[in-house]
Design an enzyme around this catalytic site. Sequence first.
Site, PDB file in Angstrom:
ATOM      1  N   ASP A 165      60.558  17.821  45.413  1.00 54.50           N
ATOM      2  CA  ASP A 165      60.133  19.163  45.804  1.00 54.50           C
ATOM      3  C   ASP A 165      59.128  19.038  46.960  1.00 54.50           C
ATOM      4  OD1 ASP A 165      59.787  21.878  45.957  1.00 54.50           O
ATOM      5  OD2 ASP A 165      59.222  22.173  43.868  1.00 54.50           O
ATOM      6  N   GLU A 218      55.331  31.480  43.217  1.00 52.21           N
ATOM      7  CA  GLU A 218      54.750  30.207  42.763  1.00 52.21           C
ATOM      8  C   GLU A 218      53.298  30.372  42.300  1.00 52.21           C
ATOM      9  OE1 GLU A 218      55.928  26.780  45.082  1.00 52.21           O
ATOM     10  OE2 GLU A 218      57.597  27.872  45.931  1.00 52.21           O
TER      11      GLU A 218
HETATM   12  C1  BGC Z   1      59.411  25.168  45.342  1.00 55.81           C
HETATM   13  C2  BGC Z   1      60.883  24.938  45.151  1.00 55.81           C
HETATM   14  C3  BGC Z   1      61.635  25.275  46.416  1.00 55.81           C
HETATM   15  C4  BGC Z   1      61.077  24.482  47.569  1.00 55.81           C
HETATM   16  C5  BGC Z   1      61.794  24.724  48.888  1.00 55.81           C
HETATM   17  C6  BGC Z   1      58.904  24.558  46.614  1.00 55.81           C
HETATM   18  O1  BGC Z   1      57.613  24.991  46.866  1.00 55.81           O
HETATM   19  O2  BGC Z   1      58.698  24.649  44.244  1.00 55.81           O
HETATM   20  O3  BGC Z   1      61.349  25.699  44.071  1.00 55.81           O
HETATM   21  O4  BGC Z   1      63.004  25.013  46.243  1.00 55.81           O
HETATM   22  O5  BGC Z   1      59.707  24.814  47.719  1.00 55.81           O
HETATM   23  O6  BGC Z   1      61.449  25.925  49.464  1.00 55.81           O
END
Ligand code: BGC
Length: 608
Positions: free
Chosen positions: A258, A463
């Site tokens: 990630d 998030e």
């Molecule tokens: C998130 C993921 C996401 C990735 C790409 C990260 O901050 O945790 O869920 O797929 O960013 O954007």
Amino acid sequence: MTLAQKVGQMTQAERMHVSPEEVREFHIGSVLSGGGSAPGANRPADWVAMNDEYWAASMSEEDGRLAVPVLYGVDAIHGSNNVLGATVFPHNIGLGAARDPELAAEAARITAREVLATGVEWTFAPTLAVAQDVRWGRTYESFSADPEVAASYAGRIVAALQDASDGSLGPDGIAACAKHWVGDGGTTAGVDQGDTRILEEELRRVHAMPYRDALEAGALTVMVSLSMWNQRRCHAHRYLIEDVLKGEMGFQGLVVSDWNGIDQVAEEYGEAVAQAANAGIDLFMVPEQWRRFISALTSQVQSGAVPMERIDDAVRRILRVKAACGLFSRPRPAQRKWSNHSSFGSPAHRAVARRAVRKSLVLLKNEDGILPLDPAARVLVAGKNAHDRGSQCGGFTVAWQGVSGNDRIKGGTSVWEGVRAVAPHAVLSEGGSAAAAATGSGELPDGEFDVALVVIGERPYAEGMGDIRDPSPVRPGAPRMPAGPEAAAGPEDAAGPEALQPYGQSLELATLHPEDLAVIRSARARGLPVVAVLLSGRPLVVTRELAESTAFVAAWLPGSEGGGVADVLFGKAGFRGTLPFAWPANDPQGDDPPADILFPVGYGLRTK
Ligand code: BGC
């Protein structure tokens, strides 16, 4: 392949930080868009043109290069949600409330087509988190706190996205990504990227459960969680990735890290890269600093810290996924079947999203059988979310943190627009505008009304910025930066590292958004019964709003089709949704999830 070619294949850079020329030169295996990162005017044609350039660069055989098609990934987590004019479906929490995996699969098939319309072939979805504490800012990405409910969606959605269930990709499919392995929804106090402190038995029984279904349905990729399991980062967890996922569960596809996730693994960067590679990560999401990654991984291989067999295994997995996607035989993006297809954002697609909205609504209170409303009623529509398609969609829509207002959600209907279409005597209160409500200056208009429909709730977030917890910055150094002219405006996009604050410190709506209770009270002061519709990414403590309303609806984050909310309010369809998460009665204190429950999982009143 040379070591440089192999390491290049293992590298995933963000589009704003890597040019097609660099993709060619460094053999970059994958490019992604971070949330809200979009080319040009952010229409499908801009995406197709961009993908075409990356593809051509990756296929160059100039100077004896090896042509390996680049794999482009986006977060299409509730529709092709980065792109202007896409059909935006309810976030997973709403799909979970609908308890209808087949309908969710239909949504996933449409999402695949609207992603293919942009020349992209990979989505970082579905999120299979089984959220245990609704204070977590990613609760809305989770189908349910009940692992069985989450699992019932996992396989169906993977098969629908991939248009096949045997680990290949059908002609109308995009690669799916089960995320985030594993335990992301179990962190203490629901802190994003926190620590999941549980025994292995519970990790398997609750959090790993939906992955079995996803893998059985042929999920081609898995993303590792930024969280820890008992104080060890998942990104360096060899047991969880190599032994359990790839060994025991037999996963043959690629494991992607990630966003900057490997940076948290160890103080020294080379050491972090080696640990993550040896733990079993195949493709590295190193959005900005991919050059640093390439040189670190190269040195770690040269020094013997990462064995060549591990590199070969990683590259084999990446190439296997590319082959399964048919990328070696698909023509360039501009010439693919669905690229720039007119079905993108079409009425037929929106009709499915509207159906999903209808089924997702959960009725928590309906005194005197006030719902459904009579379309002939004089309805006063108020509340800050009544006419706000951005708030309806929530995070991961056009921008990483989502957008407020109507301007950047092209197409679809706000709740008010849906109501207006069925109830000719409805009036939108000026106090329904976000600005008026936020300052509490919204006066309700004069006139005779039968009922007030008040649309309240949260503003968009994503998030850790959606967490309910003590204020402190989250994930320093890893914010998405705005991209493209469409992303220019809005405080959501301007967020720098210092601005990465949680959503609030209390789960109580009256504390987070006192303007909502105020608008309910002013409608009551006019003698009107109040139908409250809550737009939120999770259950909130709404004891007071509930007590002062005649009817109360949890509408989650329904997406672009607010008309679906109006359909059910006015009886075109009955209320059928049931709670995917228990509804808290009190603001939880300390580390444990809310224990005082007002309504249990599965609760929901019905109307005809
Ligand atoms: C998130 C993921 C996401 C990735 C790409 C990260 O901050 O945790 O869920 O797929 O960013 O954007």
